[in-house]
Design a protein around this motif. Structure first.
Motif, short mmCIF file in Angstrom:
data_model
loop_
_atom_site.label_atom_id
_atom_site.label_comp_id
_atom_site.label_asym_id
_atom_site.label_seq_id
_atom_site.Cartn_x
_atom_site.Cartn_y
_atom_site.Cartn_z
N PRO A 165 -30.29 -10.98 21.47
CA PRO A 165 -31.35 -10.78 22.75
C PRO A 165 -32.64 -10.22 21.90
N PHE A 166 -32.88 -10.80 20.46
CA PHE A 166 -34.03 -10.45 19.56
C PHE A 166 -34.33 -11.67 19.40
N HIS A 167 -34.25 -12.46 19.14
CA HIS A 167 -33.89 -13.83 18.59
C HIS A 167 -34.18 -14.08 17.32
N GLY A 168 -33.53 -12.55 16.99
CA GLY A 168 -33.21 -13.25 15.18
C GLY A 168 -33.93 -11.62 14.54
N LEU A 169 -35.38 -11.05 15.11
CA LEU A 169 -36.04 -10.91 14.79
C LEU A 169 -37.35 -12.19 14.45
N VAL B 159 -37.66 -7.50 4.29
CA VAL B 159 -36.99 -7.19 5.41
C VAL B 159 -35.53 -8.64 5.10
N ASN B 160 -34.05 -8.40 4.63
CA ASN B 160 -33.27 -8.93 4.30
C ASN B 160 -32.37 -9.52 5.14
N MET B 161 -33.02 -10.70 6.31
CA MET B 161 -33.04 -10.51 7.18
C MET B 161 -31.64 -11.66 7.17
#
Length: 470
Positions: A261-265, A248-250
């Motif tokens: 809210p998701f801590h940047g995944l 995944v291109n984070m």
């Protein structure tokens, strides 16, 4: 829409919808004495107000063919409404019923000629509409039979005593797998190609035109530790496909979407930068002070002179004539103080010019040194990615309601990942699977022309793994 056939061969097309208040009159007309003995005396209005789910079947002429009402507690007083689970567990410990996966039928009425078909259609619709539902219970007096209609979908489990009457009640159960089963999920095989291609081509032909006739077989063959192809099957035939990838291109997602809210995944890391540096906030406050001081300076420099009224003018003229006489007497003194007055006037002019220049220079320096808005700050996440993405998904419309059955299996393929993401074009119609995802808010300067959706592993807590039925 479904087609029902009566025992006499008559055909009726029926449609399913939620029960409305205007249906009450027709529902009462369908109630028979047998219905009252089976379910008791009911207040239809009150029952519909409390119902968790109420389904109505009607034909093309809007005539009501059948109706059923479901609640989340027993329809007879055999257990407390808030604690019925323990009573049913004692009856049969092998039935994992909970308030989250169980409903109770409180009423069923139908036109006699189509009652069997209507009953099966309603049960199937209920299981289709509520993916987490696995059991439907029906409780009737033990001396009553279910009749020729309900007996086709319910099986007796046992008897339990009543809390208020000295009699027993029979407990009947209806299982999901008999009407709208969960899909069997497994890894895809090249042999599934022929079953899946018609489903893909029914929705879109771009993939075939772009990647060739056997694009799906090549994708299945290319599976590795990071790429997986999964199918769902019914009676040995593949009816759905999903391709997932852990790459995944984070960086792009962090720049375009608010993933705070998701801590940047990502996994938490000590070097994460989650808030703007303090220097930015200090510069912002100093910039505000400079702007306020510059505004004060401009008000002082540009203050307009007050207008002189006529009455004030007359008083000034009288004072000037009186001062003219005094000037003649004080002319020697005035001549001596002339140079002193001129010096004072020059000093005041120089002071005003210097103060004005200071204000202007202050304003220009403030406008140059104003910091950028802190809203442009983007958190920096240095931890490892905890997300994988869905690259391709397709399922037969008949089984679309069971799309969530994929999720438990795909998360088992990535035990170290907690998030599943999918990106879709803005105008993509909402489908069943995406209804379980959360849409992420994009930043104002987002350059990605797609919407991002996220599903957390915790969404599977109420999910029962499907049995490996073929």
């Amino acid at each position: 829409m479904s087609v029902l056939t009566s025992p006499r061969g008559k055909v009726e097309v029926v449609h399913c919808r939620r029960t409305e208040s205007q249906d009450i009159y027709c529902i009462k007309n369908l109630i028979r004495k047998f219905t009252q003995k089976l379910f008791g005396s009911l207040n239809i209005i009150s029952l519909l107000e409390k119902a968790n789910l109420a389904i109505t079947l009607h034909n093309d002429q809007e005539e009501i063919m059948a109706q059923a009402t479901f609640l989340d507690y027993p329809n007879w007083n055999v257990a407390p409404q808030e604690d019925w689970v323990s009573v049913f567990r004692e009856l049969d410990s092998e039935i994992p019923c909970t308030p989250l996966n169980t409903l109770f039928m409180h009423l069923f009425v139908a036109v006699d000629e189509y009652s069997v078909g209507c009953c099966k259609e309603i049960i199937r619709t209920v299981f289709k509409a509520v993916p987490d539902l696995h059991f439907i219970f029906l409780i009737v007096p033990s001396y009553m039979s279910l009749g020729s209609t309900l007996i086709t979908v319910f099986n007796q489990v046992g008897n339990i005593p009543s809390l208020t009457y000295d009699e027993d009640f029979a407990v009947h159960i209806c299982h999901r797998h008999s009407h709208y089963p969960q899909l069997h999920i497994r890894k895809a095989r090249v042999e599934d190609h022929d079953d899946l291609v018609p489903i893909f081509l029914h929705h879109d032909t771009i993939l075939k035109e772009t990647y060739g006739k056997y694009f799906l077989a090549e994708l299945i063959e290319a599976q590795d530790e990071e790429n997986h192809a999964i199918v769902c099957e019914v009676e040995g035939v593949a009816v759905g496909f999903m391709n997932v990838c852990s790459r995944v291109n984070m960086q792009l997602l962090h720049e375009c979407f608010d993933l705070g809210p998701f801590h940047g995944l990502c996994t938490p890391h000590p070097d994460d930068v989650l808030e703007p540096p303090q220097e930015l906030s200090v510069q912002g406050s100093s910039g505000a002070e400079l702007r306020s001081s510059s505004q004060e300076c401009q008000q002082i420099v540009k203050e307009p002179q007050e207008a002189v009224s006529p009455e004030a003018g007359e008083s000034i003229q009288r004072k000037s004539t009186e001062e003219a006489a005094v000037e003649e007497a004080l002319s020697p003194v005035q001549s001596e103080n002339t140079s002193e007055a001129e010096d004072t006037e020059k000093l005041s002019q120089e002071y005003s010019v210097d103060y004005t220049d200071y204000c202007i220079s202050n304003t220009s320096s403030a406008s140059i040194s104003l910091p950028e808005e802190t809203s442009n700050f983007r958190p920096i996440y240095r931890g490892a990615s905890t997300a994988f993405c869905i690259q391709m998904f397709c399922i037969d419309e008949k089984h679309e309601a069971r799309s969530l059955d994929f999720m438990n299996f795909v998360f088992s393929l990535f035990p170290d990942k907690n998030f599943c993401i999918i990106s879709l074009p803005h105008l993509t119609p909402e489908f069943v699977l995406i209804q379980n995802f959360v849409k992420i808010v994009p930043f104002n300067n987002c350059t990605l022309d797609q919407d991002l959706y996220v599903f957390h592993r915790a969404g599977l807590l109420n999910f029962r793994a499907p049995a490996p039925t073929r």
